[in-house]
Design a protein around this motif. Structure first.
Motif, short mmCIF file in Angstrom:
data_model
loop_
_atom_site.label_atom_id
_atom_site.label_comp_id
_atom_site.label_asym_id
_atom_site.label_seq_id
_atom_site.Cartn_x
_atom_site.Cartn_y
_atom_site.Cartn_z
N ALA A 1 73.40 -49.91 52.68
CA ALA A 1 72.57 -50.64 51.71
C ALA A 1 71.17 -50.88 52.26
CB ALA A 1 73.24 -51.97 51.37
N LYS A 2 70.19 -50.76 51.37
CA LYS A 2 68.80 -50.99 51.73
C LYS A 2 68.29 -52.28 51.09
CE LYS A 2 68.10 -47.12 54.02
NZ LYS A 2 67.71 -47.11 55.45
N LYS A 3 67.47 -52.98 51.84
CA LYS A 3 66.91 -54.24 51.35
C LYS A 3 66.14 -54.04 50.06
CE LYS A 3 63.73 -57.97 52.64
NZ LYS A 3 62.83 -58.50 53.69
N SER B 1 67.70 -57.67 42.30
CA SER B 1 67.43 -59.10 42.15
C SER B 1 66.33 -59.34 41.12
CB SER B 1 67.04 -59.71 43.50
OG SER B 1 66.68 -61.07 43.37
N TRP B 2 65.27 -58.53 41.18
CA TRP B 2 64.16 -58.69 40.23
C TRP B 2 64.64 -58.44 38.80
CZ3 TRP B 2 61.72 -55.83 36.50
CH2 TRP B 2 60.50 -56.33 36.03
N THR C 1 71.63 -58.26 54.91
CA THR C 1 72.94 -58.90 54.96
C THR C 1 73.11 -60.00 53.93
OG1 THR C 1 72.11 -60.46 56.63
CG2 THR C 1 73.18 -58.44 57.42
N HIS C 2 72.01 -60.52 53.37
CA HIS C 2 72.16 -61.60 52.40
C HIS C 2 70.88 -61.79 51.60
CE1 HIS C 2 73.68 -65.27 50.60
NE2 HIS C 2 72.55 -65.86 50.91
N PHE D 1 77.79 -52.52 49.47
CA PHE D 1 76.74 -52.92 48.54
C PHE D 1 77.27 -53.92 47.52
CE2 PHE D 1 73.57 -52.67 45.22
CZ PHE D 1 72.39 -52.45 45.91
N GLN D 2 78.50 -53.69 47.06
CA GLN D 2 79.10 -54.62 46.10
C GLN D 2 79.25 -56.01 46.69
OE1 GLN D 2 78.59 -52.37 43.29
NE2 GLN D 2 79.97 -54.01 42.70
#
Length: 314
Positions: A227-229, A236-237, A4-5, A272-273
């Motif tokens: 969406a998957k973590k 993010s990476w 979620t975040h 996802f966006q």
């Protein structure tokens, strides 16, 4: 697992990539915001633009799946792109099923020749001819090899399998003798020992950080599921390391019915966006695709063409 975040990315955790990559594409994907400590990892629309939803250009004779509504402030505007004052003119330049505006560099996009060149397990073993390249990466079984075959209009250029983990090396495919598509091992589950999966992650990240001819990473996301973590962490990476990225939403032909809270692909894309906006100041370029219907194939090639031609010029 649905996330979620994720925390926003800050300047203090960003590290500079390979000098050549930084020189060619920093203006395309990195726009500092002087009013904030957060870095915009993708080219931002001008602040004078409104947020009125606009439509995508499409051929009325061509069937397509629904696409999320998009506002002007969420568009990807390539550098050296003039923004028309009226939204009707601008809408004709937006690639269908995406947030990407076409620029003057969108040319020579057609694939007329494709050849497998080699497989490598080290970045230094990759082709050394200096041609620009685009890397495809995503969770195991997200459809990387199928997408590659769709892009070149060949069924078996890249081997596909229903069994996750088929791709185990850095695989280079030369296109038109001018540039490369690169098929990378998937992350997440794969039918291989943990030690081997760790090696894949190591040489894949080394490739991202040290491959001077890498124009952009195309991160594939399965739009048929929430969406998957792990996908958000991978994005993010890439952002933390200032590696140019485009999100490619796959399996958008899977029109799941709304049973037990299930969502359709365009709804998962929207979700996802929104999550991406939680840790990037602005969303990266994205395209909805299907290897079954070939939806998004031409849009990806046009986007690659404008990135490639800009990279070659600069």
């Amino acid at each position: 697992m649905v996330i979620t975040h994720l925390p926003r990315l800050h300047l203090s955790i960003l590290s500079k990539p390979h000098p050549s990559l930084y020189t060619h594409l920093t203006t395309l994907f990195l726009t500092p915001n002087p009013l904030s400590t957060t870095t915009t990892l993708f080219f931002s629309p001008k602040s004078t633009l409104t947020t009125t939803p606009i439509t995508h250009f499409s051929d009325p004779q061509e069937s397509s799946f629904p696409t999320p509504q998009i506002s002007l402030d969420k568009l990807f505007l390539p550098p050296e792109t003039d923004v028309p004052c009226d939204t009707d003119t601008l809408s004709t330049r937006i690639l269908k099923g995406s947030n990407i505006v076409l620029s003057k560099y969108a040319r020579d996009a057609q694939v007329v020749q494709s050849d497998f060149v080699k497989s490598s397990v080290k970045t230094e073993d990759c082709p050394s001819d200096g041609l620009p390249e685009f890397a495809l990466v995503g969770r195991s079984n997200v459809g990387k090899s199928s997408l590659l075959n769709s892009l070149v209009r060949r069924k078996k250029l890249a081997l596909t399998s229903k069994k996750p983990g088929k791709t185990q090396c850095i695989n280079h495919f030369r296109i038109n003798d001018k540039w490369y598509l690169v098929d990378l091992p998937g992350y997440g589950y794969a039918a291989a020992p943990q030690e081997i999966r760790t090696d894949w992650a190591k040489f894949t990240k080394d490739y991202f950080l040290n491959r001077s001819t890498l124009v952009s990473v195309f991160l594939l996301i399965d739009a048929s599921i929430p969406a998957k973590k792990i996908d958000l962490e991978y994005a993010s990476w890439l952002g933390e390391n200032q590696i140019p990225m485009t999100l490619i939403y796959t399996k958008c032909d899977k029109r799941k019915k709304k049973k037990n809270g299930g969502k359709r692909p365009e709804e998962n894309v929207n979700d996802f966006q929104e999550l991406i906006r939680g840790f990037f100041q602005t969303a990266p370029p994205w395209i909805m695709t299907s290897s079954v219907t070939n939806q998004g194939r031409d849009e990806i090639l046009l986007h690659m063409a404008q990135l490639r031609n800009y990279w070659l010029k600069h």
